[in-house]
Design a protein around this motif. Sequence first.
Motif, short mmCIF file in Angstrom:
data_model
loop_
_atom_site.label_atom_id
_atom_site.label_comp_id
_atom_site.label_asym_id
_atom_site.label_seq_id
_atom_site.Cartn_x
_atom_site.Cartn_y
_atom_site.Cartn_z
N ASP A 1 0.64 -1.10 0.24
CA ASP A 1 -0.02 0.17 0.45
C ASP A 1 0.96 1.23 -0.36
OD1 ASP A 1 1.12 -1.12 3.08
OD2 ASP A 1 -0.48 1.49 3.49
N TYR B 1 -16.50 0.92 -0.23
CA TYR B 1 -15.37 1.80 -0.50
C TYR B 1 -16.56 2.98 -0.47
CZ TYR B 1 -12.12 5.14 -2.04
OH TYR B 1 -11.11 6.08 -2.78
N GLN C 1 -17.81 6.74 -0.60
CA GLN C 1 -16.73 7.75 -1.40
C GLN C 1 -17.89 9.24 -1.50
OE1 GLN C 1 -14.51 7.29 -4.75
NE2 GLN C 1 -15.93 5.23 -5.23
N LYS D 1 -18.88 10.62 -4.18
CA LYS D 1 -20.52 10.41 -4.98
C LYS D 1 -20.64 9.47 -4.70
CE LYS D 1 -16.87 8.56 -7.74
NZ LYS D 1 -16.19 7.20 -7.51
N CYS E 1 -12.88 2.91 2.94
CA CYS E 1 -13.91 2.03 3.69
C CYS E 1 -13.58 1.12 4.52
CB CYS E 1 -12.73 0.77 2.96
SG CYS E 1 -12.33 0.43 1.28
C1 B12 Z 1 -1.86 9.34 -0.54
C2 B12 Z 1 -2.89 8.99 0.47
C3 B12 Z 1 -2.69 9.63 1.05
C4 B12 Z 1 -2.78 10.68 0.97
C5 B12 Z 1 -4.06 11.45 0.26
C6 B12 Z 1 -5.12 11.10 0.49
C7 B12 Z 1 -6.42 10.43 -0.22
N1 B12 Z 1 -7.28 9.59 -0.57
O1 B12 Z 1 -5.79 11.27 -1.98
C8 B12 Z 1 -3.37 11.77 2.21
C9 B12 Z 1 -1.54 11.74 3.48
C10 B12 Z 1 -4.20 12.95 2.90
C11 B12 Z 1 -3.91 10.84 3.87
C12 B12 Z 1 -4.17 10.66 4.80
C13 B12 Z 1 -4.70 9.16 5.66
N2 B12 Z 1 -4.56 8.03 5.55
CO1 B12 Z 1 -3.57 7.62 3.57
N3 B12 Z 1 -3.94 6.42 2.14
C14 B12 Z 1 -3.65 6.96 1.42
C15 B12 Z 1 -2.92 6.07 -0.05
C16 B12 Z 1 -1.24 5.85 -0.23
C17 B12 Z 1 -3.05 6.74 -1.49
C18 B12 Z 1 -4.83 7.49 -2.00
C19 B12 Z 1 -4.59 7.39 -3.62
O2 B12 Z 1 -3.49 8.56 -4.18
N4 B12 Z 1 -5.67 7.32 -3.86
C20 B12 Z 1 -6.18 8.46 -5.17
C21 B12 Z 1 -7.21 8.66 -5.38
C22 B12 Z 1 -7.32 9.51 -6.76
O3 B12 Z 1 -8.11 7.46 -5.37
P1 B12 Z 1 -9.94 8.05 -5.22
O4 B12 Z 1 -10.07 9.41 -4.69
O5 B12 Z 1 -10.15 6.66 -4.20
O6 B12 Z 1 -10.28 8.52 -6.70
C23 B12 Z 1 -10.18 6.16 -7.19
C24 B12 Z 1 -11.81 5.81 -7.09
O7 B12 Z 1 -12.43 7.14 -7.50
C25 B12 Z 1 -11.89 5.22 -8.04
N5 B12 Z 1 -13.23 4.51 -8.86
C26 B12 Z 1 -13.90 5.86 -9.74
N6 B12 Z 1 -15.29 4.80 -9.33
C27 B12 Z 1 -15.88 3.97 -8.98
C28 B12 Z 1 -16.28 3.64 -8.25
C29 B12 Z 1 -16.57 2.35 -7.37
C30 B12 Z 1 -17.40 1.70 -7.13
C31 B12 Z 1 -15.20 2.20 -6.64
C32 B12 Z 1 -14.22 0.79 -5.80
C33 B12 Z 1 -14.36 2.54 -7.36
C34 B12 Z 1 -14.17 4.20 -8.46
O8 B12 Z 1 -11.17 6.31 -9.54
C35 B12 Z 1 -11.09 7.60 -8.64
C36 B12 Z 1 -9.10 7.16 -9.47
O9 B12 Z 1 -8.97 7.61 -10.37
C37 B12 Z 1 -3.39 4.90 0.30
C38 B12 Z 1 -2.53 3.57 0.52
C39 B12 Z 1 -3.29 3.06 -1.23
N7 B12 Z 1 -1.82 2.46 -2.33
O10 B12 Z 1 -4.17 2.80 -1.63
C40 B12 Z 1 -3.62 5.15 1.62
C41 B12 Z 1 -5.25 5.02 2.00
C42 B12 Z 1 -6.65 5.75 1.56
N8 B12 Z 1 -4.92 6.23 3.60
C43 B12 Z 1 -5.73 5.41 4.71
C44 B12 Z 1 -6.05 6.62 6.05
C45 B12 Z 1 -6.44 4.99 7.28
C46 B12 Z 1 -5.41 7.57 6.22
C47 B12 Z 1 -5.54 8.62 7.17
C48 B12 Z 1 -6.96 7.66 8.50
C49 B12 Z 1 -4.23 8.43 8.12
C50 B12 Z 1 -3.49 6.71 9.12
N9 B12 Z 1 -3.09 6.21 7.67
O11 B12 Z 1 -3.77 6.86 9.32
C51 B12 Z 1 -5.67 9.84 6.53
C52 B12 Z 1 -7.08 10.24 6.55
C53 B12 Z 1 -7.61 10.97 5.30
C54 B12 Z 1 -7.20 12.86 6.35
N10 B12 Z 1 -8.20 13.47 6.82
O12 B12 Z 1 -6.39 13.44 5.92
C55 B12 Z 1 -5.96 4.19 4.40
C56 B12 Z 1 -7.39 3.99 4.78
C57 B12 Z 1 -8.45 2.93 4.91
C58 B12 Z 1 -9.48 2.58 4.73
N11 B12 Z 1 -10.27 2.24 5.76
O13 B12 Z 1 -10.62 3.29 4.27
C59 B12 Z 1 -5.02 3.66 3.63
C60 B12 Z 1 -6.39 2.79 2.23
C61 B12 Z 1 -3.97 2.94 3.11
C62 B12 Z 1 -3.87 1.48 3.98
N12 B12 Z 1 -3.36 0.97 4.51
O14 B12 Z 1 -4.50 0.99 3.95
N13 B12 Z 1 -3.38 9.56 2.62
#
Ligand code: B12
Length: 250
Positions: free
Chosen positions: A108, A133, A135, A137, A153
Amino acid sequence: MAAPASIVEGFERSLRECLSPFGFEVQPFKVGWYNAVLQPSLHLSHPEDTLAVLVLSAPQMFEKAFKPFLKNREFKNIRDPIDECVAHYVSRAVSQSFPAQKVEVSYDYEMLPNRRPRFLAQTAAHAAGAAYYYQRKDITADPWGNKKMYGVCMHPRYRGWFAIRALLVFPGVGAEGLVQRDPPDCVPSQELRIELLERFNLRWQDWSYRDIVPVEERYSEEQKTYFNTPPADRLKLLQESGDLQICPSY
Ligand code: B12
């Protein structure tokens, strides 16, 4: 190449046997289920029937894997102890279960050269049916204007008390027999989904988003203290609790 259902089940069983005693869960899925919701630039570049497995950590991972992992281990170039621990158990499970099979493992925390994550963990969890998940939307009339609100999630048993750790892809292994199931929707109401996203985005440090609906199991107090400690101070905390010996050369 299409693998008979029994082969895919066998892969899943061996991984589960290696990882579940240490507080990890495994969930098999097809690459195509993940790719179907993403733009092509984010796709995993494998045929859509390719077998993939998502690895999650449950609350007990800290006691069952992390603490034993630290014992009697001397760290030299330590990165993040939890990341090292997960990589240790996952790579050992892969090499023990599939000594002759090519497996691509992504964690991750790994980023691509373009600074995007190697896989979108939350999208994978939803597509695999492991955790819903939620979101922005998914909310019909949200009150947030131009503010960026990240999605979160929820696991059917652990709600927010889990993490998504690794993605395994098995190139050349087709998983035609797998059937996609929606993850359980444990936060069905609009009001609660709004509250969930507000807690996750605006006050994630108080842990309350993880308890938005009743939960079976949470992190222990010790685990919460560990994650509440700034990363730079965590090694010191582990040393003080006697869980970790630091190699003198570090
Ligand atoms: C970068 C990152 C961050 C960044 C930016 C967050 C972000 N979501 O962009 C920052 C530093 C802010 C952050 C913070 C936190 N994070 Co963080 N972070 C990540 C990381 C490494 C990547 C996320 C990312 O860049 N996503 C890219 C964006 C563009 O994706 P998206 O918004 O989901 O958009 C996509 C979907 O919408 C998809 N999509 C479109 N249509 C549809 C339809 C369906 C049905 C689906 C399923 C998808 C989908 O398409 C889009 C892309 O084009 C992930 C781990 C990983 N490898 O994924 C952890 C992760 C998301 N973080 C996590 C956590 C827990 C946190 C924190 C609580 C801190 C912590 N670690 O305790 C905080 C909470 C947020 C906050 N309030 O600040 C967890 C979330 C767990 C969960 N239960 O969801 C993750 C998964 C890490 C893990 N090991 O579990 N984080």
